[in-house]
Design a protein around this motif. Structure first.
Motif, PDB file in Angstrom:
ATOM      1  N   ALA A  86      19.165 -36.229   0.626  1.00 30.85           N
ATOM      2  CA  ALA A  86      17.891 -36.080  -0.076  1.00 30.85           C
ATOM      3  C   ALA A  86      17.931 -36.752  -1.441  1.00 30.85           C
ATOM      4  O   ALA A  86      16.973 -37.440  -1.840  1.00 30.85           O
ATOM      5  N   VAL A 131      14.066 -34.424   4.481  1.00 30.35           N
ATOM      6  CA  VAL A 131      15.172 -34.967   5.280  1.00 30.35           C
ATOM      7  C   VAL A 131      15.262 -34.223   6.603  1.00 30.35           C
ATOM      8  O   VAL A 131      15.418 -34.829   7.670  1.00 30.35           O
ATOM      9  N   VAL A 149      14.802 -42.237   4.165  1.00 28.32           N
ATOM     10  CA  VAL A 149      15.718 -41.181   4.609  1.00 28.32           C
ATOM     11  C   VAL A 149      16.734 -41.734   5.599  1.00 28.32           C
ATOM     12  O   VAL A 149      17.943 -41.483   5.481  1.00 28.32           O
TER      13      VAL A 149
END
Length: 374
Positions: free
Chosen positions: A9, A19, A37
């Motif tokens: 994150a 995430v 991500v």
């Protein structure tokens, strides 16, 4: 220290909840955010662990089959054979999904990431590998993540990864690149004896009396190309040693590289004739390339095998029906694919060292004969 969800994150500049949403795939997330991500996951080599591991290991009924070109009979036969092992009466209804990479290393890695996100029960990678250290390292990392998620990995028609088998030859090893039912942590491998097959094919031509032998090889960066070329040159070296000749020194001049397709065979044959008008035989990278070789020779006014003998590799279904029927090396592709499918499902015991080598067979047909003596 293990990488955590919070680490991912922080790297992506999002919340841990975001995430989690991206990795679960159960909630809508903006495309740009999802990309950040996933890039962070790749950079940090994040693998779900701890209390969440039970969820990550809960694999789906999906089985991914990666091929270079589904339109190529070589890959179509193997993919079909793998899928035949997923039928409900055999596997309880697994869903085999064929992923066509087009021979792109980047696309191969992308499909593996997508299969990991779908928690695939198994992945079968078919065909030769790209000999690039960077890609090999990235591929090993992808397979480690699949392994951590409980996915079984089988390589079919390609050598073990360097981590699992040294130089990628026919031997095996116990690396940590993937998940194998044998318990070593390495992907299981169903390798083809490309070196031995090419060696026997060249020995066949030498025994017929050919000494000016051209070779239309596949892409230089592919493992299959290297192994078949090594087998060919090993036979030339043995002949030189036993007969006091020097055929091996001509091997580079009489070798051209191209794709594994008909047009490369056509262009390659014309180039070989330009380099050596007295050519008496041509080895082709595979049977499809051999068809292109035959077309070029006929257009040049040469008969097969009267003027030039031609041989292929793989023994694809059309080889026996070609005119003349094609001398080639048979790889039992359907049997190999079916075995890969059983290994992927854990329905067959892992071979010793996690590597099974599929033997090849020389198929002598009408496209090869002794060179003319006039």
């Amino acid at each position: 220290m293990a990488v955590t969800l919070a680490d991912v994150a922080a790297r992506a500049g999002v919340s841990a909840a975001t995430v989690s949403r991206v990795l679960s795939g159960n909630y809508p997330v903006a495309g740009a955010t999802r990309s950040r991500v996933l890039r962070a996951v790749e950079e940090l080599e994040y693998v779900v662990n701890g209390p969440a591991s039970s969820l990550a290991a809960a694999t789906s009924d999906l089985v991914g089959v990666l091929v270079n070109d589904i339109a190529d009979p070589f890959f179509g036969i193997m993919a079909s054979a793998v899928q035949s092992e997923m039928e409900p009466e055999k596997a309880g209804g697994k869903l085999a999904v064929v992923c066509n990479t087009g021979g792109s290393p980047e696309r191969e890695l992308t499909y593996l990431m997508l299969l990991q996100r779908q928690r695939a029960a198994a992945v079968v990678l078919t065909g030769s590998a790209v000999e690039d250290p960077g890609h090999a390292e990235a591929l090993a990392a992808r397979l480690r993540r699949l392994a951590a998620a409980g996915t079984r990995v089988v390589l079919c028609g390609r050598p073990p990864l360097p981590e699992a088998g040294g130089d990628g030859g026919q031997g095996g090893g116990k690396g940590a690149a993937g998940a194998g039912p044998g318990g070593t942590g390495a992907p299981l491998t169903v390798a083809f004896d490309n070196r031995g097959g090419a060696r026997r094919l060249t020995e066949h031509l030498l025994a017929l009396g050919h000494r000016r032998i051209g070779y239309v090889a596949g892409p230089a960066e592919r493992t299959t190309t290297r192994h078949r070329l090594e087998g060919h040159r090993a036979a030339l070296a043995d002949h030189d040693r036993d007969h006091g000749r020097d055929l091996l020194t001509e091997a580079d001049r009489l070798t051209v590289h191209g794709a594994y397709d008909r047009s490369s065979g056509y262009d390659g044959a014309l180039e070989l004739l330009r380099r050596e008008p007295g050519l008496t035989a041509v080895l082709a990278a595979n049977d499809t390339v051999a068809l292109g070789v035959c077309a070029a020779l006929r257009e040049a006014g040469l008969s097969i095998p009267g003027d030039v003998s031609v041989a292929g590799f793989d023994d694809l279904p059309f080889s026996a029906d070609a005119s003349p029927s094609l001398t080639t090396v048979r790889i039992p592709l359907h049997e190999a694919g079916a075995r890969a499918g059983r290994l992927a499902l854990g329905r067959e015991s892992a071979p010793p060292g996690d590597v099974a080598t599929v033997r090849t067979e020389l198929m002598v047909r009408a496209s090869t004969a002794a060179p003319r003596t006039d």
